[in-house]
Structures are given as structure tokens and as C-alpha cells.
Design a protein around this motif. Structure first.
Motif, PDB file in Angstrom:
ATOM      1  N   MET A  53      38.019  18.526  27.251  1.00  0.00           N
ATOM      2  CA  MET A  53      38.826  17.520  26.245  1.00  0.00           C
ATOM      3  C   MET A  53      40.324  18.374  25.633  1.00  0.00           C
ATOM      4  N   ILE A  54      41.363  17.470  25.439  1.00  0.00           N
ATOM      5  CA  ILE A  54      42.326  17.599  24.004  1.00  0.00           C
ATOM      6  C   ILE A  54      42.323  17.242  23.636  1.00  0.00           C
ATOM      7  N   VAL A  55      42.391  17.576  22.332  1.00  0.00           N
ATOM      8  CA  VAL A  55      42.516  16.567  20.730  1.00  0.00           C
ATOM      9  C   VAL A  55      44.329  16.622  20.580  1.00  0.00           C
ATOM     10  N   LEU A  56      44.818  15.147  20.440  1.00  0.00           N
ATOM     11  CA  LEU A  56      45.500  15.026  20.304  1.00  0.00           C
ATOM     12  C   LEU A  56      46.133  14.281  19.125  1.00  0.00           C
ATOM     13  N   ALA A  57      45.373  14.047  18.070  1.00  0.00           N
ATOM     14  CA  ALA A  57      45.553  13.668  16.693  1.00  0.00           C
ATOM     15  C   ALA A  57      44.010  12.868  16.166  1.00  0.00           C
ATOM     16  N   MET A  58      44.584  12.527  14.783  1.00  0.00           N
ATOM     17  CA  MET A  58      43.362  12.051  13.964  1.00  0.00           C
ATOM     18  C   MET A  58      44.008  10.851  13.779  1.00  0.00           C
ATOM     19  N   ALA A  59      43.000  10.485  13.572  1.00  0.00           N
ATOM     20  CA  ALA A  59      43.608   8.750  13.122  1.00  0.00           C
ATOM     21  C   ALA A  59      43.035   8.915  11.141  1.00  0.00           C
ATOM     22  N   PRO A 100      47.376  17.682  13.752  1.00  0.00           N
ATOM     23  CA  PRO A 100      48.093  16.877  13.074  1.00  0.00           C
ATOM     24  C   PRO A 100      47.381  15.374  13.508  1.00  0.00           C
ATOM     25  N   THR A 101      47.535  14.133  11.541  1.00  0.00           N
ATOM     26  CA  THR A 101      47.237  13.187  11.879  1.00  0.00           C
ATOM     27  C   THR A 101      48.178  11.947  12.552  1.00  0.00           C
ATOM     28  N   THR A 102      47.554  11.183  12.491  1.00  0.00           N
ATOM     29  CA  THR A 102      49.209  10.127  13.019  1.00  0.00           C
ATOM     30  C   THR A 102      50.016   9.617  11.768  1.00  0.00           C
ATOM     31  N   GLY A 103      49.479   9.879  10.989  1.00  0.00           N
ATOM     32  CA  GLY A 103      50.513   9.504   9.862  1.00  0.00           C
ATOM     33  C   GLY A 103      51.195  10.369   9.888  1.00  0.00           C
ATOM     34  N   GLU A 104      51.546  11.815  10.259  1.00  0.00           N
ATOM     35  CA  GLU A 104      51.831  12.548  10.276  1.00  0.00           C
ATOM     36  C   GLU A 104      53.834  12.629  12.017  1.00  0.00           C
ATOM     37  N   ILE A 105      52.596  11.779  12.647  1.00  0.00           N
ATOM     38  CA  ILE A 105      53.545  11.548  14.145  1.00  0.00           C
ATOM     39  C   ILE A 105      54.428  10.650  14.395  1.00  0.00           C
TER      40      ILE A 105
END
Length: 298
Positions: free
Chosen positions: A193-199, A211-216
């Protein structure tokens, strides 16, 4: 005033994250308190039964609970009837572990990051499905917040726990999943699985390149699952302070820090005052999500 001696630490079902965290801390607390700390599991009601048992125990320091934050900040808003009140019936002691919610995808989806996922969702509205590790819990509410904030036309599919959702994602039966990082980490490392972001508010020490969701561009998409120690209302201040200080020392023990880090979690400690502030902040945030989404537990 009686001091706690050999306090049982109540947790949720055996083998789950609450149980694992409780047992790690129990081993580290023993030498600090110079007593044996027993772990007794109390299952049922999505955490309500165990939390209620602790909060209705004698306020003498002999029993405290290791529970997930959602039992205090989410369940009171998703359940029409609760046997305990928050914060009135709770003596907060400390947050002991933080776990980020991660958004992962099956490799066949072709998305390497959140921007690519949003582009796919725009090109294929309604065709992407996002599973969660349960209904009306933190991962489900996080997925709903993501869909609303990102404007992504994805179908949110709650599962009965992280394990079946992870199994279906690895098998390619579903495309996306929001869940606690620990059960996902082995599959991320294996490439299934591919990790897309951390909330989360900050990057995970376990996966510092993600990256975090805030960074995106989604600073309000925050969903850190946290686990904490609580005691019944009326616990004497000196006893609460002693347990809190012991947990602070235990959080620095290599057996706790290293084992939790290996699973994608972070050992931590907060003062009772800061924990109470976090309870109130998160409770209001999740209350607004529940009101907006209309989600209720069955």
C-alpha cells in the motif's frame, strides 16, 4: 490518605492497540511505582463499557484506565445514551500515546500523493471508494472531513475494524483507507500500500518523508488518535499527581518508546491540565463534524 498499590490498568479487548499500549506501560510502571501493575481487559460498547467501569470505580488510585481519546471526545456525540459524562466524571491523568491517522492507497490506483489522488477523484467522480476502520469512529469521521474539505467525490465505506479493511485493501478490493498508522505500517514497508498523507499536526517520526495534510493545503484536516490514562471523579490530587509522574517516567523508558515507535506510534506525556484542554478542544471539533455529517452509532 491511601496510596495506590498494585493498581489494575483497565484496557479494551486483548490484542488491540489499547491492550498493547497498556501492557507496555504496565511493565514500565512496575519499577517506578515499586509495585506490580496488572492489566485487565474490559471489552464492549466501542470502549464505553471499559471506560464506564473505570469511571465508576473507587476514586482511590487503585484502579485507573488506559483508553482511547475517542471514548471521551467522539462517543458522547455519536451515542444517544451514555453512562458517563465528560468531563464531569473524569479525572484526566495524562495522554500517553499519539497515533496519526494515515491515508493509504492500493498501488494500482497510481496515486503517489494527495494531489494526484484529488486529480483522480475529479476525473472519476463517484468511482473511488475510501474505507475506514469502523463506523462513527475517528477514521470514519476523518474520511468524511476529508471528502468535505477536499471536495472529492469518493464513496466512504466503514468496515468493522481495521483488520478486514487492511485485508481488502491489500487484495485490491478497495482503493483507499483512512486508519491508525500502526496496522498499516508493515504493509507500507512491504510496498503493498502507498501512504499519501498523515492527518496530523506534525510529520510522523516513523515516516518522516510523508507530508501532513496541513502541508498539502488542508490545515483543518487533523485527526490524531491518542490514548490516555484516566481515573474516576474525585481522585485525590496527590494520588493523581503520583500516577501522572510515574507515567511521565514510564513514557521515557526504552521498552515503551522504542516499541511504540516501531509500530508507528509515539510515547508521550501531558499534564492533567493539558489533557483536559485537549479533551475539550477535540470534543468540540468532533461534535461539529458529527452535527454536520449526521453520523450516529447504530
Amino acid at each position: 490518605m491511601a496510596e495506590p498499590a498494585g493498581p489494575p490498568c483497565r484496557a479494551l479487548p486483548p490484542g488491540g492497540p489499547t491492550d498493547i499500549i497498556a501492557r507496555l506501560y504496565a511493565q514500565a510502571l512496575g519499577p517506578v511505582l515499586k509495585q506490580t501493575v496488572l492489566v485487565e481487559n474490559r471489552a464492549g460498547g466501542s470502549g464505553i463499557s471499559g471506560t464506564d467501569y473505570v469511571l465508576k470505580s473507587a476514586a482511590d488510585g487503585y484502579t485507573f484506565g488506559l483508553i482511547d481519546g475517542g471514548s471521551l471526545t467522539i462517543l458522547p456525540h455519536t451515542h444517544s445514551k451514555m453512562p458517563y459524562r465528560v468531563p464531569e466524571d473524569v479525572t484526566p491523568i495524562s495522554v500517553v500515546t499519539r497515533v496519526p491517522e494515515a491515508l493509504v492507497a492500493h498501488p494500482s490506483l497510481g496515486a503517489k500523493g494527495l494531489p494526484e489522488l484529488l486529480e483522480l477523484a475529479k476525473r472519476q467522480p463517484g468511482r473511488l471508494n475510501m474505507s475506514t476502520a469502523g463506523a462513527a469512529g475517528i477514521s470514519h469521521l476523518t474520511a468524511l472531513v476529508f471528502r468535505a474539505q477536499a471536495g472529492a467525490a469518493v464513496e466512504v465505506v466503514p468496515y468493522r475494524g481495521a483488520a478486514p479493511a487492511v485485508t481488502d485493501l491489500v487484495a485490491g478490493q478497495i482503493q483507499l483507507l483512512f486508519a491508525d498508522l500502526p496496522p498499516l505500517l508493515p504493509h507500507i514497508k512491504a510496498g503493498s500500500m502507498i501512504v499519501l498523507a498523515m492527518a496530523a499536526r506534525g510529520r510522523s517520526p516513523t515516516l518522516p518523508d510523508v507530508p501532513t495534510t496541513g502541508e498539502i493545503g488542508f490545515p483543518k484536516l487533523l485527526a490524531e488518535n491518542w490514548y490516555c490514562a484516566v481515573a474516576p471523579r474525585g481522585l485525590p490530587t496527590l494520588i493523581a499527581a503520583r500516577i501522572s509522574a510515574a507515567l511521565k517516567e514510564a513514557s521515557q523508558a526504552p521498552g515503551v518508546k522504542n516499541e511504540l515507535a516501531a509500530q508507528g506510534a509515539e510515547a508521550t506525556w501531558t499534564s492533567p491540565k493539558k489533557m483536559l484542554a485537549l479533551m475539550r478542544e477535540d470534543s468540540e471539533s468532533w461534535r461539529q463534524v458529527v452535527v454536520t455529517s449526521g453520523v450516529k452509532s447504530e
